[in-house]
Scaffold this motif. Structure first.
Motif, mmCIF file in Angstrom:
data_model
loop_
_atom_site.group_PDB
_atom_site.id
_atom_site.type_symbol
_atom_site.label_atom_id
_atom_site.label_comp_id
_atom_site.label_asym_id
_atom_site.label_seq_id
_atom_site.Cartn_x
_atom_site.Cartn_y
_atom_site.Cartn_z
ATOM 1 N N ALA A 122 13.625 35.350 19.450
ATOM 2 C CA ALA A 122 14.941 34.810 19.084
ATOM 3 C C ALA A 122 15.460 33.821 20.124
ATOM 4 O O ALA A 122 16.072 32.808 19.776
ATOM 5 C CB ALA A 122 15.943 35.941 18.888
ATOM 6 N N ALA A 123 15.217 34.092 21.399
ATOM 7 C CA ALA A 123 15.711 33.197 22.456
ATOM 8 C C ALA A 123 15.066 31.818 22.348
ATOM 9 O O ALA A 123 15.743 30.794 22.503
ATOM 10 C CB ALA A 123 15.448 33.801 23.835
ATOM 11 N N VAL A 124 13.752 31.788 22.067
ATOM 12 C CA VAL A 124 13.066 30.497 21.915
ATOM 13 C C VAL A 124 13.570 29.785 20.660
ATOM 14 O O VAL A 124 13.786 28.575 20.669
ATOM 15 C CB VAL A 124 11.533 30.679 21.892
ATOM 16 N N MET A 125 13.797 30.526 19.584
ATOM 17 C CA MET A 125 14.335 29.913 18.364
ATOM 18 C C MET A 125 15.688 29.264 18.647
ATOM 19 O O MET A 125 15.964 28.157 18.181
ATOM 20 C CB MET A 125 14.471 30.952 17.249
ATOM 21 N N LYS A 126 16.525 29.933 19.418
ATOM 22 C CA LYS A 126 17.839 29.389 19.757
ATOM 23 C C LYS A 126 17.694 28.110 20.588
ATOM 24 O O LYS A 126 18.357 27.107 20.310
ATOM 25 C CB LYS A 126 18.660 30.435 20.510
ATOM 26 N N MET A 127 16.826 28.136 21.593
ATOM 27 C CA MET A 127 16.602 26.937 22.412
ATOM 28 C C MET A 127 16.062 25.794 21.565
ATOM 29 O O MET A 127 16.500 24.646 21.701
ATOM 30 C CB MET A 127 15.634 27.236 23.557
ATOM 31 N N ASN A 128 15.108 26.101 20.692
ATOM 32 C CA ASN A 128 14.545 25.075 19.813
ATOM 33 C C ASN A 128 15.634 24.446 18.949
ATOM 34 O O ASN A 128 15.698 23.222 18.797
ATOM 35 C CB ASN A 128 13.452 25.660 18.923
ATOM 36 N N THR A 129 16.489 25.281 18.376
ATOM 37 C CA THR A 129 17.573 24.794 17.523
ATOM 38 C C THR A 129 18.496 23.862 18.303
ATOM 39 O O THR A 129 18.882 22.791 17.812
ATOM 40 C CB THR A 129 18.361 25.975 16.924
ATOM 41 N N GLU A 130 18.820 24.250 19.535
ATOM 42 C CA GLU A 130 19.694 23.409 20.369
ATOM 43 C C GLU A 130 19.061 22.052 20.676
ATOM 44 O O GLU A 130 19.767 21.063 20.879
ATOM 45 C CB GLU A 130 20.042 24.142 21.667
ATOM 46 N N LEU A 131 17.725 21.990 20.697
ATOM 47 C CA LEU A 131 17.018 20.730 20.963
ATOM 48 C C LEU A 131 16.818 19.896 19.695
ATOM 49 O O LEU A 131 16.346 18.767 19.777
ATOM 50 C CB LEU A 131 15.660 21.012 21.620
ATOM 51 N N GLY A 132 17.166 20.456 18.540
ATOM 52 C CA GLY A 132 17.053 19.701 17.292
ATOM 53 C C GLY A 132 15.902 20.098 16.393
ATOM 54 O O GLY A 132 15.648 19.457 15.374
ATOM 55 N N TYR A 133 15.185 21.162 16.748
ATOM 56 C CA TYR A 133 14.123 21.675 15.883
ATOM 57 C C TYR A 133 14.768 22.337 14.660
ATOM 58 O O TYR A 133 15.880 22.856 14.754
ATOM 59 C CB TYR A 133 13.333 22.773 16.575
ATOM 60 N N VAL A 134 14.030 22.366 13.562
ATOM 61 C CA VAL A 134 14.452 23.103 12.370
ATOM 62 C C VAL A 134 13.301 23.996 11.906
ATOM 63 O O VAL A 134 12.128 23.651 12.119
ATOM 64 C CB VAL A 134 14.889 22.161 11.219
#
Length: 185
Positions: A122-134
């Motif tokens: 979940a932490a990596v998913m959150k970081m990815n989302t903040e960087l613009g990943y979907v």
């Protein structure tokens, strides 16, 4: 401890002394979380360092964190992989600093490539989302067989095979630079 005391940098050949510690830390974290992780060899990680495709975090001479990047599909895709923070340095925001550094490195080296991440965390998913990943389906990732061969070391590989590489335990996330024209590298 303050996260500012930890240096986050592009790794090079001089950092090979940390490879076994990195691999042990990754294995231990996967055991504790009960999740799969693609196993990498000492040589593979050392090569990423020598090629300038890895980020390492050090607190003085102590290993604090790591990740690496690799291009796939004729450099149309870049994967960020192996993000780990040593237990002694967790809770300081270091993972985000490492992830951001690897993202910038990927954008610098391959500015037109789509960047992807497979994660069950979940932490990596959150970081990815903040960087613009979907979140995306697996068929939107590279079809490069060499990438998918890397999943063979994961305990969940049987699920990936049974689902014809369409689904697994991990969530696939993708950053498409064409959707972020305003971003500066």
């Amino acid at each position: 401890m303050d996260s500012k005391q930890i240096d986050v940098m592009v790794a090079d050949a001089s950092h090979e002394v940390y490879v076994d510690k990195i691999l042990d830390t990754i294995r231990e974290a996967a055991k504790v979380r009960g999740t799969g992780i693609a196993e990498r060899t000492h040589e593979y990680v050392a090569t990423k360092m020598k090629e300038g495709k890895a980020i390492i975090a050090l607190c003085g001479e102590e290993f604090a964190g790591f990740t690496y990047i690799e291009s796939w599909g004729n450099k149309q895709y870049v994967a960020t992989s192996g993000l780990i923070v040593h237990p002694d340095y967790r809770g300081l925001g270091l993972a985000k600093r490492i992830k951001t550094a690897s993202f910038r490195l990927a954008r610098l080296r391959w500015p037109k490539a789509k960047i992807f991440s497979l994660t069950s965390g979940a932490a990596v998913m959150k970081m990815n989302t903040e960087l613009g990943y979907v979140p995306v389906t697996f068929n939107e990732l590279t079809d490069d067989e060499s990438f998918w061969k890397g999943c063979e070391g994961c305990i969940n590989h049987d699920i990936l095979v049974a689902k014809n590489r369409k689904f697994c335990i991990c969530t696939a996330m993708l950053y498409d630079p064409n959707l972020h024209e305003e971003d500066k590298i």
